[in-house]
Design an enzyme around this catalytic site. Structure first.
Site, short mmCIF file in Angstrom:
data_model
loop_
_atom_site.label_atom_id
_atom_site.label_comp_id
_atom_site.label_asym_id
_atom_site.label_seq_id
_atom_site.Cartn_x
_atom_site.Cartn_y
_atom_site.Cartn_z
N CYS A 171 0.86 -1.19 0.00
CA CYS A 171 0.00 0.00 0.00
C CYS A 171 0.90 1.24 0.00
CB CYS A 171 -0.92 -0.01 1.22
SG CYS A 171 -1.80 1.54 1.46
N HIS A 178 -8.21 8.61 2.69
CA HIS A 178 -7.51 9.90 2.70
C HIS A 178 -8.49 11.02 2.43
CE1 HIS A 178 -7.24 8.05 -1.30
NE2 HIS A 178 -7.34 9.27 -1.80
P1 5GP Z 1 -7.94 9.04 -4.91
O1 5GP Z 1 -8.11 9.03 -6.41
O2 5GP Z 1 -7.71 7.65 -4.38
O3 5GP Z 1 -9.01 9.79 -4.19
O4 5GP Z 1 -6.61 9.89 -4.65
C1 5GP Z 1 -5.35 9.34 -4.62
C2 5GP Z 1 -4.36 10.47 -4.73
O5 5GP Z 1 -3.10 10.00 -4.34
C3 5GP Z 1 -4.22 11.04 -6.14
O6 5GP Z 1 -4.54 12.43 -6.14
C4 5GP Z 1 -2.75 10.78 -6.48
O7 5GP Z 1 -2.16 11.80 -7.24
C5 5GP Z 1 -2.12 10.62 -5.12
N1 5GP Z 1 -0.95 9.75 -5.09
C6 5GP Z 1 -0.85 8.51 -5.65
N2 5GP Z 1 0.36 7.99 -5.42
C7 5GP Z 1 1.04 8.90 -4.68
C8 5GP Z 1 2.37 8.92 -4.12
O8 5GP Z 1 3.15 7.99 -4.25
N3 5GP Z 1 2.73 10.04 -3.43
C9 5GP Z 1 1.86 11.09 -3.25
N4 5GP Z 1 2.32 12.15 -2.56
N5 5GP Z 1 0.61 11.11 -3.77
C10 5GP Z 1 0.20 10.03 -4.46
ZN ZN Z 2 -2.43 1.42 3.57
#
Ligand code: 5GP
Ligand code: ZN
Length: 117
Positions: A4, A98
């Site tokens: 993860c 998140h």
């Molecule tokens: P979701 O689409 O799940 O709501 O948001 C996931 C967010 O995590 C996305 O905005 C994506 O850019 C961010 N994200 C994915 N992988 C990483 C990472 O390795 N580091 C950081 N800082 N953000 C990440």
């Molecule tokens: Zn996790």
């Protein structure tokens, strides 16, 4: 559990630009920001989304971090939007709970866009 990304960031094995942390949550800038300020608030413990046995206490800790992150990023007074994507229809891409904190620019009124539009 499979690997993860956000657990790895919480463990310090993947680098991130940290904005805030306490005993329950960490906050770091999104790697692909969708606004001038785009910070993620993440529980240290792994929960897939809001429906994954998240305690009231942890929910409180997550949302208590929002104004602290806004203050740290300088958007407390200009305003900001929070988004919590949960599951497939919300297009959640990282299955570790998140809160997105987005700001730094005025936003339009609409906040939802569907895939077929
Ligand atoms: P979701 O689409 O799940 O709501 O948001 C996931 C967010 O995590 C996305 O905005 C994506 O850019 C961010 N994200 C994915 N992988 C990483 C990472 O390795 N580091 C950081 N800082 N953000 C990440
Ligand atoms: Zn996790």
């Amino acid at each position: 559990m499979e690997t993860c990304i956000f657990c790895d960031i919480a463990a310090g094995t993947i680098a991130a630009t940290f904005v805030y942390h306490d005993e329950d949550v960490i906050a770091f800038d999104d790697v692909a920001p969708q606004a001038p300020v785009h910070t993620l608030i993440v529980p240290r413990a792994h929960h897939e989304h809001l429906g994954d046995r998240v305690s009231d206490r942890l929910l409180g800790a997550l949302f208590a971090a929002v104004p602290r992150v806004a203050e740290a990023k300088g958007i407390a007074h200009s305003g900001y939007r929070t988004i919590v994507n949960c599951g497939p229809d919300a297009n959640q891409t990282v299955p570790h709970l998140h809160i997105h904190v987005l700001g730094g620019r005025p936003m339009a009124h609409g906040m939802v866009c569907f895939v077929d539009e």
